[in-house]
Design an enzyme around this catalytic site. Sequence first.
Site, PDB file in Angstrom:
ATOM      1  N   HIS A 149      -1.157  -1.285  -4.364  1.00  0.00           N
ATOM      2  CA  HIS A 149      -2.423  -0.900  -3.731  1.00  0.00           C
ATOM      3  C   HIS A 149      -2.443   0.614  -3.502  1.00  0.00           C
ATOM      4  CE1 HIS A 149      -5.989  -1.835  -1.239  1.00  0.00           C
ATOM      5  NE2 HIS A 149      -5.551  -0.889  -0.418  1.00  0.00           N
ATOM      6  N   SER A 174       0.846  -1.190   0.000  1.00  0.00           N
ATOM      7  CA  SER A 174       0.000   0.000   0.000  1.00  0.00           C
ATOM      8  C   SER A 174       0.883   1.243   0.000  1.00  0.00           C
ATOM      9  CB  SER A 174      -0.887   0.018   1.249  1.00  0.00           C
ATOM     10  OG  SER A 174      -1.396   1.323   1.429  1.00  0.00           O
ATOM     11  N   ASP A 199      -4.566   3.721  -2.010  1.00  0.00           N
ATOM     12  CA  ASP A 199      -5.662   4.084  -1.101  1.00  0.00           C
ATOM     13  C   ASP A 199      -6.158   5.492  -1.398  1.00  0.00           C
ATOM     14  OD1 ASP A 199      -6.010   1.806   0.644  1.00  0.00           O
ATOM     15  OD2 ASP A 199      -3.969   2.202   1.334  1.00  0.00           O
ATOM     16  N   MET A 219      -8.819   8.307  -0.407  1.00  0.00           N
ATOM     17  CA  MET A 219      -9.689   8.705   0.718  1.00  0.00           C
ATOM     18  C   MET A 219     -10.207  10.120   0.505  1.00  0.00           C
ATOM     19  SD  MET A 219      -7.470   7.266   3.902  1.00  0.00           S
ATOM     20  CE  MET A 219      -6.613   5.687   3.825  1.00  0.00           C
ATOM     21  N   GLY A 248       1.107  -2.095   4.123  1.00  0.00           N
ATOM     22  CA  GLY A 248       1.691  -0.752   4.042  1.00  0.00           C
ATOM     23  C   GLY A 248       2.937  -0.683   4.887  1.00  0.00           C
ATOM     24  N   SER A 249       2.741  -0.535   6.195  1.00  0.00           N
ATOM     25  CA  SER A 249       3.900  -0.383   7.088  1.00  0.00           C
ATOM     26  C   SER A 249       4.829  -1.589   7.074  1.00  0.00           C
ATOM     27  CB  SER A 249       3.461  -0.114   8.531  1.00  0.00           C
ATOM     28  OG  SER A 249       2.087  -0.066   8.656  1.00  0.00           O
ATOM     29  N   MET A 296     -12.059   4.684  -0.868  1.00  0.00           N
ATOM     30  CA  MET A 296     -12.764   4.935   0.397  1.00  0.00           C
ATOM     31  C   MET A 296     -13.408   6.303   0.265  1.00  0.00           C
ATOM     32  SD  MET A 296      -9.765   3.381   2.773  1.00  0.00           S
ATOM     33  CE  MET A 296      -8.600   3.471   1.415  1.00  0.00           C
ATOM     34  N   HIS A 328      -8.257   1.304  -4.206  1.00  0.00           N
ATOM     35  CA  HIS A 328      -9.208   1.101  -3.106  1.00  0.00           C
ATOM     36  C   HIS A 328      -9.869   2.446  -2.806  1.00  0.00           C
ATOM     37  CE1 HIS A 328      -9.567  -0.014   1.478  1.00  0.00           C
ATOM     38  NE2 HIS A 328     -10.738   0.103   0.901  1.00  0.00           N
ATOM     39  N   ASP A 380      -6.933  -6.251   4.134  1.00  0.00           N
ATOM     40  CA  ASP A 380      -6.272  -4.942   4.172  1.00  0.00           C
ATOM     41  C   ASP A 380      -6.316  -4.361   5.584  1.00  0.00           C
ATOM     42  OD1 ASP A 380      -5.281  -2.426   3.649  1.00  0.00           O
ATOM     43  OD2 ASP A 380      -6.923  -1.813   2.322  1.00  0.00           O
ATOM     44  N   GLY A 381      -5.108  -4.160   6.144  1.00  0.00           N
ATOM     45  CA  GLY A 381      -4.994  -3.494   7.436  1.00  0.00           C
ATOM     46  C   GLY A 381      -4.279  -4.353   8.459  1.00  0.00           C
ATOM     47  N   GLY A 382      -3.124  -3.878   8.918  1.00  0.00           N
ATOM     48  CA  GLY A 382      -2.407  -4.565  10.001  1.00  0.00           C
ATOM     49  C   GLY A 382      -1.756  -5.875   9.607  1.00  0.00           C
ATOM     50  N   GLY A 385      -8.888   4.261   6.926  1.00  0.00           N
ATOM     51  CA  GLY A 385      -8.529   5.671   7.127  1.00  0.00           C
ATOM     52  C   GLY A 385      -7.044   5.900   7.321  1.00  0.00           C
ATOM     53  N   PHE A 386      -6.365   4.957   7.955  1.00  0.00           N
ATOM     54  CA  PHE A 386      -4.956   5.182   8.276  1.00  0.00           C
ATOM     55  C   PHE A 386      -4.160   3.884   8.183  1.00  0.00           C
ATOM     56  CE2 PHE A 386      -7.599   8.208  10.486  1.00  0.00           C
ATOM     57  CZ  PHE A 386      -6.997   9.420  10.151  1.00  0.00           C
ATOM     58  N   GLY A 387      -2.876   4.029   7.846  1.00  0.00           N
ATOM     59  CA  GLY A 387      -1.968   2.887   7.888  1.00  0.00           C
ATOM     60  C   GLY A 387      -1.500   2.687   9.327  1.00  0.00           C
ATOM     61  N   GLY A 388      -0.824   1.576   9.560  1.00  0.00           N
ATOM     62  CA  GLY A 388      -0.171   1.362  10.853  1.00  0.00           C
ATOM     63  C   GLY A 388      -1.076   1.009  12.026  1.00  0.00           C
ATOM     64  N   MET A 404     -11.738  -5.456   5.171  1.00  0.00           N
ATOM     65  CA  MET A 404     -10.938  -4.530   5.971  1.00  0.00           C
ATOM     66  C   MET A 404     -10.692  -5.144   7.351  1.00  0.00           C
ATOM     67  SD  MET A 404     -10.156  -1.983   4.101  1.00  0.00           S
ATOM     68  CE  MET A 404      -9.205  -1.213   5.422  1.00  0.00           C
TER      69      MET A 404
HETATM   70  C1  DX5 Z   1      -6.351   1.745   5.460  1.00  0.00           C
HETATM   71  C2  DX5 Z   1      -5.861   1.404   4.080  1.00  0.00           C
HETATM   72  C3  DX5 Z   1      -4.773   0.388   4.078  1.00  0.00           C
HETATM   73  C4  DX5 Z   1      -3.512   0.792   4.784  1.00  0.00           C
HETATM   74  C5  DX5 Z   1      -2.806  -0.441   5.253  1.00  0.00           C
HETATM   75  O1  DX5 Z   1      -7.539   2.437   5.365  1.00  0.00           O
HETATM   76  O2  DX5 Z   1      -6.916   0.894   3.293  1.00  0.00           O
HETATM   77  O3  DX5 Z   1      -4.483  -0.027   2.749  1.00  0.00           O
HETATM   78  O4  DX5 Z   1      -2.647   1.536   3.995  1.00  0.00           O
HETATM   79  O5  DX5 Z   1      -1.698  -0.086   6.019  1.00  0.00           O
HETATM   80  P1  DX5 Z   1      -1.032  -1.071   7.072  1.00  0.00           P
HETATM   81  O6  DX5 Z   1      -0.566  -2.282   6.311  1.00  0.00           O
HETATM   82  O7  DX5 Z   1       0.077  -0.281   7.653  1.00  0.00           O
HETATM   83  O8  DX5 Z   1      -2.099  -1.430   8.071  1.00  0.00           O
HETATM   84 ZN    ZN Z   2      -6.496  -0.064   1.290  1.00  0.00          ZN
END
Ligand code: DX5
Ligand code: ZN
Length: 235
Positions: free
Chosen positions: A49, A24, A51, A53, A213-214, A84, A82, A191-193, A158-161, A153
């Site tokens: 990927h 991501s 994102d 938003m 992502g992270s 959002m 993606h 997607d996420g974590g 909304g946010f990475g990490g 999800m």
């Molecule tokens: C969150 C995004 C994800 C995010 C994942 O809303 O859709 O794609 O970037 O980031 P990590 O892998 O750090 O959770």
């Molecule tokens: Zn995403």
Amino acid sequence: MVSKITKSRSGLYDQEHGMIIAPSVLSADFSRLGEEIAAVEKAGADWIHVDVMDGQFVPNLTIGAPVVRCIRPITKLPLDCHLMVVNPERFIDDFINAGADIITIHQEACKNPEQVLREIQSKNVKAGVSIRPQTSIEAIKSVLSFVDVVLIMSVNPGFGGQEFMADVLEKVAALKDAKTRLNYKFIIEIDGGISTKTIVAAKKSGCEAFVAGSAIFKKENYAEAIRSLRETALK
Ligand code: DX5
Ligand code: ZN
């Protein structure tokens, strides 16, 4: 190494790797976005990927179709967009014209998801449906027979990490079961974590594509990060 995307019923499943890793770019350094994408492609990523938003569907703002247009020529990998975004139908043509390969919309964000998904497919682009952690798969039942991707999800979008919400794996297992029983073609994406700690359970439950992502962009060595995600999941 450039991934070979082999054709499956969805046309996007990389059987060479046995799973899809989709970095991501939300966690990338945006001042060097082109280099970051080239680096993860070289490091073995399968999809990119993106994102998107709108500050309404989620409490954050990111990027849109003009950025997709700029990155399209610099990578051969599928651009997994993606959205959002509230009422995503407003932007479908923009993303298609910019070169998106997969457009995923949120079930919660539009009045008639089926119509939007069919419109995306009618323009020869893969269509994905996503649900937030709190939304049940009942809500997307009517589109499962024809969508290309179902994006589950595993954090509040909304946010990475953020921390992985393991509860959503029950939905993944139910989806996987429906897919097998009814011979559906969709790819199950999560997607996420996602990290080396969470990817094993996600893979076991039936996930086939993993957004990270992270776990990739916050590491020094992207090839090592992607390899260890893959190796841990396939162990
Ligand atoms: C969150 C995004 C994800 C995010 C994942 O809303 O859709 O794609 O970037 O980031 P990590 O892998 O750090 O959770
Ligand atoms: Zn995403």
